[in-house]
Design an enzyme around this catalytic site. Structure first.
Site, PDB file in Angstrom:
ATOM      1  N   SER A   1     -11.327   1.263  -4.720  1.00 11.91           N
ATOM      2  CA  SER A   1     -10.343   2.271  -5.137  1.00 11.91           C
ATOM      3  C   SER A   1      -8.961   1.714  -5.486  1.00 11.91           C
ATOM      4  CB  SER A   1     -10.210   3.360  -4.052  1.00 11.91           C
ATOM      5  OG  SER A   1      -9.723   2.792  -2.856  1.00 11.91           O
TER       6      SER A   1
ATOM      7  N   TYR B   1      -8.178 -12.029  10.826  1.00 13.12           N
ATOM      8  CA  TYR B   1      -8.554 -12.042   9.405  1.00 13.12           C
ATOM      9  C   TYR B   1      -9.145 -13.404   9.023  1.00 13.12           C
ATOM     10  CZ  TYR B   1      -7.945 -10.815   4.408  1.00 13.12           C
ATOM     11  OH  TYR B   1      -8.136 -10.520   3.077  1.00 13.12           O
TER      12      TYR B   1
ATOM     13  N   ALA C   1     -10.665 -15.462  11.042  1.00 14.28           N
ATOM     14  CA  ALA C   1     -11.985 -15.531  11.677  1.00 14.28           C
ATOM     15  C   ALA C   1     -13.016 -14.746  10.864  1.00 14.28           C
ATOM     16  CB  ALA C   1     -11.916 -14.986  13.101  1.00 14.28           C
TER      17      ALA C   1
ATOM     18  N   LYS D   1     -12.958 -13.800   7.638  1.00 15.51           N
ATOM     19  CA  LYS D   1     -13.238 -14.375   6.315  1.00 15.51           C
ATOM     20  C   LYS D   1     -13.942 -15.730   6.443  1.00 15.51           C
ATOM     21  CE  LYS D   1     -11.500 -11.012   3.840  1.00 15.51           C
ATOM     22  NZ  LYS D   1     -12.413 -10.093   3.129  1.00 15.51           N
TER      23      LYS D   1
END
Length: 249
Positions: A16, A160, A162, A164
């Protein structure tokens, strides 16, 4: 009886806004797919994406589910397949993600889990629900949106990084499992890109860290994703492609 040609679709989670919207637009311009624009709660923003897709000459429809909700994902996708017997989802772009930044020492369980759930479990929930169909179809493109944080680790983003980092490992492993079936699995790792997610950051200060001396544009990331979603990328799999202006090269 003549076999009816299947209608081909590309699913973009978190389509979106930001990079997700740019990807939907670019796919509409470059490739012959109907877009399945997934959103969680912001229907208005998803409608804007659909308008942009149609403006670019493409077709699309909205698909509402929360990637974290395994049962919800499964039931929405199953219902979609029942209603679109002649449809095949060939491209899966796992783009949905959230950040809850803060020093690890003060990080709440909730902020840890929310980020891991969205990026890592979201990847599992969506991809696992579709992987058998891709393998039966003997063709597919799975593209996971990761981050420079998942490669180098970013202070204040232990959760984040960890999440990714885990998706990067999953990308490499899954790629090897499905390559014989002509299904590729790659990840795209953006650095600083101008989106809602980075709007709070001090761009003037941070761009000094970037050799290219600027933040990237969502459209630049979308061009790369569009290439990976195309037939042109058929011998690229298990790769993590950086797009970060040289900040981590």
């Amino acid at each position: 009886m003549e076999k009816k040609e299947k209608k081909k679709y590309a699913l973009v989670t978190g389509g979106s806004r930001g990079i997700g919207r740019a990807i939907c637009e670019q796919l509409a311009k470059d490739l012959d797919y109907s877009l399945l624009i997934n959103y969680n709660s912001n229907k208005e923003a998803a409608k804007e994406t659909l308008k942009a897709v149609e403006h670019a000459g493409g077709k699309g429809e909205l698909m509402q589910f929360d990637v974290v909700d395994a049962e919800g994902v499964k039931s929405v996708l199953e219902a979609w397949h029942e209603n679109n017997e002649n449809g095949v989802i060939e491209v899966v772009i796992n783009n949905a993600g959230v950040t809850k930044d803060g020093l690890f020492m003060w990080m709440t369980q909730e902020d840890w889990s929310k980020v891991i759930d969205t990026s890592l479990n979201g990847f599992y929930n969506v991809t696992n629900a579709l992987i058998q169909k891709l393998l039966v179809n003997k063709y597919g493109r799975i593209i996971n949106m990761v981050s420079v944080s998942g490669l180098k680790g970013t202070p204040g983003q232990t959760n984040y990084s960890a999440a990714k980092g885990a998706v990067i490992g999953a990308t490499k492993a899954l790629a090897q499992e499905v390559a014989k079936r002509n299904v590729t699995v790659n990840a795209v790792a953006p650095g600083f890109i101008k989106t809602d997610m980075t709007s709070e950051l001090d761009e003037g200060e941070l761009k000094k860290m970037v050799p290219a001396n600027r933040f990237g544009e969502a459209a630049e990331v979308a061009h790369l994703v569009s290439f990976l979603a195309s037939k042109k990328s058929s011998y690229i799999t298990g790769e993590i492609i950086n797009i970060n202006g040289g900040i981590y090269s």
